[in-house]
Each structure stands twice: as C-alpha cells, then as structure tokens.
Design an enzyme around this catalytic site. Sequence first.
Site: not given
Length: 493
Positions: A251-255
């Site tokens: 996900s965008k939040r982690q990568n």
Amino acid sequence: MVRTRIAPSPTGFFHIGTARTALFNYLFAKKNNGSFIVRIEDTDKERSKPEFERDILEGLTWLGMQWDEGPDKKGEYGPYHQSERFALYRRYLEELNNKSLLYKCYCTKEELEEEREMQVLSRQPPRYSGKCSARTAAEQHALEKEGRTSTLRFRIERNRKLTIKDHIRGDLTFDTDILDDFIIAKDFDTPLYNFAVVIDDHLMKISHIIRGEEHISNVPKQALLAEALDFSTPEFAHLPLILNPDRTKLSKRQNKVSLLEYRTDGYLSEALINFMVLLGWNPGGDREIFTLAELEEIFDLTRVNKSGSIFDTHKLDWFNAHYIREMDISKLTSLCTPYFISAGYLTEKEASAKHEDAKIEKIVDLERERIHKISEIPLHTSYFFLTDVEYDDHLLLWKNTSPQATQEGLRIAEKVLLSLDESDFTASKIEQKLKQAIVEGKLKNGVVLWPLRVSLTGLAASPSPFDVAAILGKKKTLERVSHALKRISSLRP
Ligand code: GLU
C-alpha cells in the site's frame, strides 16, 4: 503462438504491481517467441486520464519492455484503447441478448443495498437475487415509465462446477451457485471490465492471461462469458500478491507505489527489473543478479510461487547499488547530471561542456561505491563543488595525535603537493610522492593522510586523498590544506 498482454486502466500512475505483472507477461512472451501487447482499458471515461496513460507507457519504455502491439503502434488487432472499441462490444452484447443470456436490471442502488443487508443478516452469501431476471416486456415498460434506468446482467447457469487450469495455482474450481448474475454493462454502449476484457482477449488472440491474484474471482465470470460467446478460454496464470513487510497488501502508506517515482528517487531500471522479477519468481539456485536480456532467455512460469512476496526496499537498494557499481561510467554520469544541476552544483551549460564532463565522470566514478541511489550523489560529492568545506576542527586530528603533530603531518603533505607540477598532479603521482615522504620521515600514514583527507573533503569517510586531490586540482587542494593548517593552529595543544 504465445500472445500476452498488460491491460492497465489509466486511472492512476503506473503502479509498481502493474509493472511487475507487465514484466512477467513481457518475459513469458519473449521466452516463447511470442508477442507482448499493451491494451489501455479506459472504459471508465471519468476516471481515465491521458496523463496516466502517458505515465504507464513511459514507465514501460523506461524499464525497457518494448511492446509489439499497443496504443501507439500499429497492429493487426487494434485499436488498442477500449474507448475506441465500443462498436465491437455492442455487437457481442447484442449476441448475448439474442441468446437470452442478458437481461435488464432495474433495481436501484438502495434496493440492492437493502437486499444485501438482509442476506448478511440471515447469514446468506450476499449476491443479487435475480429479481429482474424474468420481467415481462410490459413490466419493463412500466419501470421505464417510472423513470428507472437499467443495467445489463449476465444470466448464469446454476449448479455447475467449473474447473479452470491455472499455470501457477493448479486447477481452480468454482461453483456457479456462488456467482450472481453480474452486471456486464451499464447499457449497450457502456460495457464494464469483465465483459470488455473477454471480448478483447478473444479478438486480440491472447493466449495467456498473466495477472495479479486479485483477479482470480473474475476467472469464472470471464470463463462463462467466453463460453456463452463460443470463444475458447485462454490460459491463466495468477501472480502472488505483493506484500508490505508486515504482510499486509502493498500500500501507498508503507511504500511508494508509483513506478516513475522510483526513477525520480534515483533507482535504475535495471535494479527495478531485477527486483521485480524476484517478487514471485524463483530462479532456482543462489543466483540473484539477472539482466532483462538474460531473463528473456530463462523466465519460466512454472517457477512462480503461490505465496505472497514481501516488498523489501533494502533488497531493492542492494540491487540498485549493484547496478550503480556495474554501469558504464558515461551512462551513469549522464544519469547523475540532473541531480548535480538541481543541487545547484552545475549549470546546464557546464554540464554539457566537454572538460567539465570528464571531471564529473571522475567524481561519479569515485563515489559510485558509496551510494545506493543516484539521487544521493550530490550529497556525497558536495566537497568537490562547494567553495569551502565545513567540518569540526577536531576532525582533523587523527586518532590521539596532538594538534602539533597533525600540523607537522599536514605540512609535509603541503610540501609534497607544492613540489608537484600541474602535469604531475595525478592520483598515482600524488600517492607515490606522499608515501615516499611518509617513509622518509618515519611517520604513520594516518598522521599525514588523515588530516589531508579531512581538509579536502571535510568528511570522516570519503575516497582517498590522492583521488580527491587529483580531481580538485593543485590550486584548490593547496588552498584547502592551508586553510586547514590555520584551523589546526587555533586548536589548543
Ligand atoms: N484493467 C484491469 C486492471 O488494471 C485488467 C485486469 C486483467 O488483466 O484482466 O486490473
């Protein structure tokens, strides 16, 4: 004849997961002397944007995955934008309609939601009840008069077991009873994904559908549609999910997930290819480094894992550092140049001047060992460009040497450097002469070379002072040494 495709929807930037899917399709096609096709799935007119399509095509080009047929290439099976294929879809929607395999559904969103809630409450699997499946023409007419709009649903044959072979997951078996009569088009001119994809894969003679595991639930729907239209079913291969290190879905939040953001960030396409192919593919053996050309020879679907692959950015950095070390120096320099320009270390004009180019090449070559991303190059080489280097005066002292001993050591260096002609100011000559002076003076290397290096770079860790001095040139080197000598004299003994 193997024909694979990547079918991105241009509703967002080119996602790294889509890039991995593209890579597996590309490699499988190349390995089997087949064709790799790009089809732009832009039926969603509101969310599809030309800039996203450009981003996708630019990303594929950057990675070196040339497609054989696609939006900007002529091919026998075009057009390659779904938005240009509506007449074709209409023809097949009509065929389904003529076979009574299609019906209009007039249920509103609210009604469908209510139906769903009831099913959940009574612990039934939520799916469309089939309420509109047997409406008479008169009923339909009345509903339309009420102002209701309709969608088109595909009539599913109940109580059937479907088994579809998947190259990665083995046999996939589905019970048609778990499917509902799903919506395949909003109307005859507005087909939806599951329908359009079946028509296109058939008409474009796609032999293998290689895509993410999230599409497994679409397999029975697409297989039934293909069967209803007397199409042969292509072969499937569903790639494992890409996971964050905590095993949640990438996900965008982690990568970062936009492929070209990795380029901006200083990653090389070679590193991304190598990294992405190992997100699911197991080459067997210990070897980890593979170029695109090598992969085109050896890639194999049978070695794709079923289980999810962790997106490990440390590993990506490791590949990137490897390819930075291995890359042809003039190519690497040209990739580094924009970063020097944006750091303000070079002007556009300087960057294109020949003599400057040779110097930049040396700087890059000297520091390439120390960076993981091209974007890090200005930070590591700033001392070549700045007028003064900043450092704590105490850094000049090697281990426990006194300011006085350091001053003596640096004076020896200064004398040697002064004695060299401009034409002899090369790394090897500098090294030879300095080492000779060290031996003659019965000194330790560090007493001379450490303060010299710090005076030139201002850093505790950097390349050898011989290399740095040679690139800086005699004048600048001596200026820095004499500046450092002044600084040492201000230190208390
Ligand atoms: N447009 C679909 C997507 O981007 C394609 C899926 C497929 O490969 O069938 O997910």
